[in-house]
Design a protein around this motif. Structure first.
Motif, PDB file in Angstrom:
ATOM      1  N   LEU A   1      18.456  -6.437  -0.869  1.00 57.79           N
ATOM      2  CA  LEU A   1      17.220  -5.737  -0.951  1.00 57.79           C
ATOM      3  C   LEU A   1      16.001  -6.735  -0.885  1.00 57.79           C
ATOM      4  CD1 LEU A   1      16.204  -2.801  -1.762  1.00 57.79           C
ATOM      5  CD2 LEU A   1      15.828  -4.026  -4.000  1.00 57.79           C
ATOM      6  N   THR A   2      15.199  -6.368   0.204  1.00 60.65           N
ATOM      7  CA  THR A   2      14.239  -7.243   0.308  1.00 60.65           C
ATOM      8  C   THR A   2      12.645  -6.499   0.137  1.00 60.65           C
ATOM      9  OG1 THR A   2      15.272  -8.490   1.867  1.00 60.65           O
ATOM     10  CG2 THR A   2      12.832  -8.718   2.001  1.00 60.65           C
ATOM     11  N   TYR A   3      11.995  -7.020  -0.499  1.00 62.20           N
ATOM     12  CA  TYR A   3      10.924  -6.269  -0.769  1.00 62.20           C
ATOM     13  C   TYR A   3       9.422  -7.398  -0.566  1.00 62.20           C
ATOM     14  CZ  TYR A   3      10.733  -7.529  -5.877  1.00 62.20           C
ATOM     15  OH  TYR A   3      10.437  -8.137  -6.833  1.00 62.20           O
TER      16      TYR A   3
ATOM     17  N   GLU B   1       4.188 -12.169  -1.038  1.00 60.72           N
ATOM     18  CA  GLU B   1       5.317 -12.791  -1.748  1.00 60.72           C
ATOM     19  C   GLU B   1       6.822 -11.723  -1.318  1.00 60.72           C
ATOM     20  OE1 GLU B   1       6.674 -14.159  -6.096  1.00 60.72           O
ATOM     21  OE2 GLU B   1       6.816 -12.007  -5.954  1.00 60.72           O
ATOM     22  N   MET B   2       7.631 -12.448  -0.812  1.00 60.85           N
ATOM     23  CA  MET B   2       8.901 -11.862  -0.228  1.00 60.85           C
ATOM     24  C   MET B   2       9.928 -12.191  -1.209  1.00 60.85           C
ATOM     25  SD  MET B   2      10.747 -11.890   3.296  1.00 60.85           S
ATOM     26  CE  MET B   2      11.243 -13.601   3.296  1.00 60.85           C
ATOM     27  N   ARG B   3      10.556 -11.049  -1.778  1.00 64.18           N
ATOM     28  CA  ARG B   3      11.890 -11.312  -2.572  1.00 64.18           C
ATOM     29  C   ARG B   3      13.058 -10.859  -1.999  1.00 64.18           C
ATOM     30  NH1 ARG B   3      10.807 -12.213  -8.766  1.00 64.18           N
ATOM     31  NH2 ARG B   3       8.858 -13.275  -8.549  1.00 64.18           N
TER      32      ARG B   3
ATOM     33  N   ARG C   1       1.537  -1.384 -12.789  1.00 65.17           N
ATOM     34  CA  ARG C   1       1.134  -1.611 -14.300  1.00 65.17           C
ATOM     35  C   ARG C   1       1.066  -3.046 -14.588  1.00 65.17           C
ATOM     36  NH1 ARG C   1       6.094   1.573 -17.215  1.00 65.17           N
ATOM     37  NH2 ARG C   1       6.077   3.268 -15.883  1.00 65.17           N
ATOM     38  N   HIS C   2       1.465  -3.885 -13.854  1.00 63.63           N
ATOM     39  CA  HIS C   2       1.456  -5.487 -13.956  1.00 63.63           C
ATOM     40  C   HIS C   2       0.557  -5.965 -13.084  1.00 63.63           C
ATOM     41  CE1 HIS C   2       4.112  -4.970 -17.331  1.00 63.63           C
ATOM     42  NE2 HIS C   2       4.673  -4.456 -16.694  1.00 63.63           N
ATOM     43  N   GLY C   3       0.108  -5.320 -12.006  1.00 61.69           N
ATOM     44  CA  GLY C   3      -0.660  -6.025 -10.980  1.00 61.69           C
ATOM     45  C   GLY C   3      -0.118  -6.518  -9.697  1.00 61.69           C
ATOM     46  N   ILE C   4       1.116  -5.992  -9.586  1.00 61.31           N
ATOM     47  CA  ILE C   4       1.913  -6.232  -8.640  1.00 61.31           C
ATOM     48  C   ILE C   4       2.064  -5.165  -7.386  1.00 61.31           C
ATOM     49  CG2 ILE C   4       4.262  -6.699  -7.681  1.00 61.31           C
ATOM     50  CD1 ILE C   4       4.781  -7.803 -10.468  1.00 61.31           C
ATOM     51  N   GLU C   5       1.366  -5.289  -6.239  1.00 59.69           N
ATOM     52  CA  GLU C   5       1.161  -4.292  -5.203  1.00 59.69           C
ATOM     53  C   GLU C   5       2.220  -4.372  -4.282  1.00 59.69           C
ATOM     54  OE1 GLU C   5      -2.069  -3.093  -1.547  1.00 59.69           O
ATOM     55  OE2 GLU C   5      -2.206  -4.925  -2.721  1.00 59.69           O
ATOM     56  N   LEU C   6       2.938  -3.263  -4.282  1.00 58.44           N
ATOM     57  CA  LEU C   6       4.265  -3.156  -3.495  1.00 58.44           C
ATOM     58  C   LEU C   6       3.931  -2.620  -1.942  1.00 58.44           C
ATOM     59  CD1 LEU C   6       7.469  -3.627  -3.545  1.00 58.44           C
ATOM     60  CD2 LEU C   6       7.519  -1.200  -4.145  1.00 58.44           C
ATOM     61  N   LEU C   7       4.376  -3.537  -1.048  1.00 61.01           N
ATOM     62  CA  LEU C   7       3.730  -3.225   0.325  1.00 61.01           C
ATOM     63  C   LEU C   7       5.157  -2.593   1.100  1.00 61.01           C
ATOM     64  CD1 LEU C   7       1.698  -6.221   1.317  1.00 61.01           C
ATOM     65  CD2 LEU C   7       0.862  -4.099   0.550  1.00 61.01           C
ATOM     66  N   GLY C   8       6.280  -2.876   0.731  1.00 59.67           N
ATOM     67  CA  GLY C   8       7.353  -2.280   1.243  1.00 59.67           C
ATOM     68  C   GLY C   8       8.839  -2.820   0.710  1.00 59.67           C
TER      69      GLY C   8
ATOM     70  N   VAL D   1      11.972  -0.485 -11.525  1.00 62.96           N
ATOM     71  CA  VAL D   1      11.349  -1.735 -11.119  1.00 62.96           C
ATOM     72  C   VAL D   1       9.977  -0.995 -10.508  1.00 62.96           C
ATOM     73  CG1 VAL D   1      11.014  -3.858  -9.773  1.00 62.96           C
ATOM     74  CG2 VAL D   1      13.018  -3.123 -11.054  1.00 62.96           C
ATOM     75  N   VAL D   2      10.316  -0.281  -9.395  1.00 59.30           N
ATOM     76  CA  VAL D   2       8.911   0.018  -8.582  1.00 59.30           C
ATOM     77  C   VAL D   2       7.942   0.905  -9.448  1.00 59.30           C
ATOM     78  CG1 VAL D   2       8.270   1.852  -6.762  1.00 59.30           C
ATOM     79  CG2 VAL D   2      10.413   0.483  -6.536  1.00 59.30           C
ATOM     80  N   PRO D   3       8.334   1.833 -10.190  1.00 58.10           N
ATOM     81  CA  PRO D   3       7.066   2.256 -11.093  1.00 58.10           C
ATOM     82  C   PRO D   3       6.509   1.205 -11.873  1.00 58.10           C
ATOM     83  CG  PRO D   3       9.077   3.670 -11.479  1.00 58.10           C
ATOM     84  CD  PRO D   3       9.338   2.413 -10.686  1.00 58.10           C
ATOM     85  N   ARG D   4       7.083   0.170 -12.443  1.00 57.62           N
ATOM     86  CA  ARG D   4       6.506  -0.682 -13.409  1.00 57.62           C
ATOM     87  C   ARG D   4       5.616  -1.769 -12.510  1.00 57.62           C
ATOM     88  NH1 ARG D   4      11.054   0.708 -15.931  1.00 57.62           N
ATOM     89  NH2 ARG D   4      10.787   1.104 -18.196  1.00 57.62           N
TER      90      ARG D   4
END
Length: 107
Positions: free
Chosen positions: A50-52, A4-6, A32-39, A26-29
């Motif tokens: 801001l894109t992630y 997913e790109m936001r 905890r909710h099953g969201i794997e941040l890639l970048g 946001v990043v630290p949370r």
């Protein structure tokens, strides 16, 4: 696996506050909710954006993770406190990406 790109576009005058809140709150949370941040990415030509990129096992996992994040009472409080002078985000674009070439993606 789906990605997913936001892309968040800051409300006028709130770009720095949006970035600070994202990094600190946001990043630290996300895990905890099953969201794997890639970048997380910015573009010098569009300083108010801001894109992630994140990754999920399935569409059901993605929906469940975001529902969990949205229901997080601590996050709701932080968000409300940070938006006392108006919303930080003017617009949000969400794109769901499904891999078509296996083996070339992030591991």
């Amino acid at each position: 696996m789906i990605y997913e790109m936001r892309v968040y576009e800051a409300a006028e005058g709130h770009a720095e506050a949006m970035r600070r809140r994202f990094e600190a709150e946001v990043v630290p949370r996300l895990p905890r909710h099953g969201i794997e941040l890639l970048g997380v990415f910015t573009d010098d030509a569009a300083p108010g954006k801001l894109t992630y990129l994140s990754r999920f096992e399935s569409e059901d996992a993605r929906k469940h993770a975001w529902a969990s994040f949205s229901a997080d009472e601590e996050w709701r409080t932080v968000k409300a406190d940070s938006e006392k002078n108006g919303p930080l985000i003017r617009q949000q674009l969400v794109t769901i990406l499904t891999p078509t070439v296996v083996g070339l993606l992030l591991s």
